[in-house]
Scaffold this active site. Structure first.
Site: not given
Length: 502
Positions: A148, A150, A155
């Site tokens: 879950h 995110k 870079d």
């Protein structure tokens, strides 16, 4: 100007969190708060287009129809032959639509075109395997645990968010998004991504192959292979968890591996974090405070109970307990938001015992992504409303200065989550949390979660925190003044029964 009691509270909290997890000092000017889904999408595309060396995306899923987004990645890889792409998603969610088009089949096209420069990894919970895996229907099987987190990096920049990568999150599903420009923080999270990728299945092209981990008899556009030097979670879950826990222990407890005392001559240098100032013979404590006012302290937290043995504890648990104890013992003003408001019992108890003013901002039924959905999932929005109503009733009964607000914006849904803490009598928060966790029992026990605690004395960044809350409150009304839809008795019963799965 920060007062002495406020500074003491700040330093005391900082010292306690220092003992738990990695720490970074980041120039406050290198942190940007994004507000709208469209701004998040455009910023993410810009990061990808401008990347020179690597792109890494850790998410629940990429929408099966996100051809435009995937093409942005593809064009960047065509334009820059040395650019590498690393994607980590959840296997159950990414293959939900199988044997039809799915997130996995979409991403496999990238791997097929760039086999040497594109890695697609799909995490599978060790909680669901064998006969149970074959019997539990799709969508319901996701109740046993998901990847879950995110984390969206390119870079030396990255976005930490609670948003997935699909059309609604790019257009009309409200979430939170923080953009960081910091080499060391990006490097750290790439290491996080790589660690969990090493505990996940390879998703590979397969024109005539089969997908043995789902249905043996159905042809697939992709295949899933276990190519790691740890046991397969579907065939040897106990040894998988043991080895995964060993690998994650260093990640979770990095600060304990590099114990150090604060050197006030180099106040903004940590063993893990960025070196923000250079040591000079003329630095003093006054300059130290000026340095603090130009920076933010960032603590990465993780919740990964499904892949930990009993000897290793998730850092999010420990720090949230610290924050809960803080509001119980100090008159801190707090705001908590959650699209799926169902905080786990210990945190709920701490919120209801808080000394200061508090508020919870939750999604209205209409702003819940499952509103009027087909099948049993249509009961999810009223279940969350019922849980929020109970929290407000308990706060009122305990005579606490706590309110519950419902967020509703026509044509939009709500998925934001996180805390803001404010000193008494101040208008700008000094602390926020941002990430994937909803602070539920499910998040705590079943899913892989990533959250940041950001503390700062920088007035400009504090004002950014304040603006974010104000924009959220713009569409929120006190629950007591809302015309609430009635929650059926059977939904209340199911909410009580299935509370740990919500």
């Amino acid at each position: 100007m920060i007062s002495l009691p406020e500074r003491q509270l700040f330093t005391k909290l900082e010292t306690k969190i220092d003992a738990i997890c990695p720490k970074f000092y980041i120039d406050a000017g290198n942190i940007q708060v994004l507000h709208e889904p469209s701004e998040f999408y455009q910023t993410l595309k810009d990061l990808i287009k401008n990347a020179e060396n690597r792109i890494f995306l850790s998410t629940l899923y990429i929408g099966k129809e996100e051809n435009e987004f995937v093409n942005v990645i593809r064009q960047a890889m065509i334009a820059k032959p040395k650019l590498q792409v690393f994607i980590l998603a959840d296997q159950l969610r990414s293959t939900r639509e199988f044997p039809f088009s799915s997130s996995a089949s979409l991403l496999t096209k990238l791997r097929e075109e760039f086999p040497e420069r594109c890695e697609i990894k799909l995490y599978h919970t060790p909680n669901l395997r064998g006969l149970k895996k074959r019997l539990v229907p799709k969508r319901f099987n996701e109740g046993w645990g998901l990847q879950h987190m995110k984390i969206y990096g390119a870079d030396d920049s990255l976005i930490i968010s609670g948003a997935n990568l699909s059309r609604d999150y790019f257009t009309n599903r409200k979430d939170r998004y923080y953009l960081f420009h910091d080499k060391n923080l990006s490097e750290f999270f790439f290491h996080v991504h790589s660690t969990f990728a090493g505990l996940s299945f390879d998703c590979l092209p397969s024109k005539h192959g089969f997908l043995p981990t789902i249905e043996d008899s159905l042809a697939s556009q992709f295949r899933l292979e276990w190519n790691n030097d740890v046991p397969n979670p579907l065939t040897n879950s106990r040894e998988f968890i043991k080895e995964a826990s060993n690998r994650l222990q260093h990640l979770l407890c990095s600060s304990q591996d590099h114990t150090y005392q604060r050197d006030y001559k180099r106040p903004l240098t940590s063993s893990y974090g960025s070196s923000f100032t250079e040591d000079t013979q003329h630095e003093n404590k006054a300059m130290d405070q000026n340095s603090y006012e130009r920076t933010a302290i960032v603590y990465p937290l993780f919740q990964c109970m499904p892949v930990l043995t009993g000897q290793v504890q998730s850092t999010e648990d420990k720090v949230l307990d610290l924050l809960g104890n803080l509001i119980m013992n100090e008159k801190i003003e707090w705001t908590l938001t959650a699209g799926y408001f169902n905080v786990y019992p210990e945190l709920r108890r701490q919120l209801l015992k808080s000394k200061g003013t508090g508020e919870a901002i939750v999604a209205s039924q209409q702003a819940n992504g499952f509103y009027k959905s087909k099948g049993p999932s249509h009961m999810i929005p009223p279940a969350y409303q019922y849980i929020a109503e109970k929290f407000l009733i308990d706060a009122t009964r305990m005579r606490k200065d706590i309110d519950v607000l419902q967020w509703q914006r026509p044509g939009h849904t709500y998925h934001a989550k996180g805390f803001w803490f404010t000193y008494p009598g101040r208008s700008t928060p000094f602390l926020t949390t941002i990430g994937s966790s909803n602070y539920t029992s499910r998040s705590r026990q079943l899913d892989l979660e990533s959250t940041l605690v950001i503390m700062t004395q920088n007035q400009q960044l504090q004002s950014s925190f304040q603006k974010e809350v104000q924009l959220i409150r713009q569409y929120a009304k006190p629950m007591g003044s809302c015309n609430l839809e009635k929650v059926p008795v059977y939904v209340k019963a199911l909410a009580a029964l299935l509370r740990k799965k919500l």
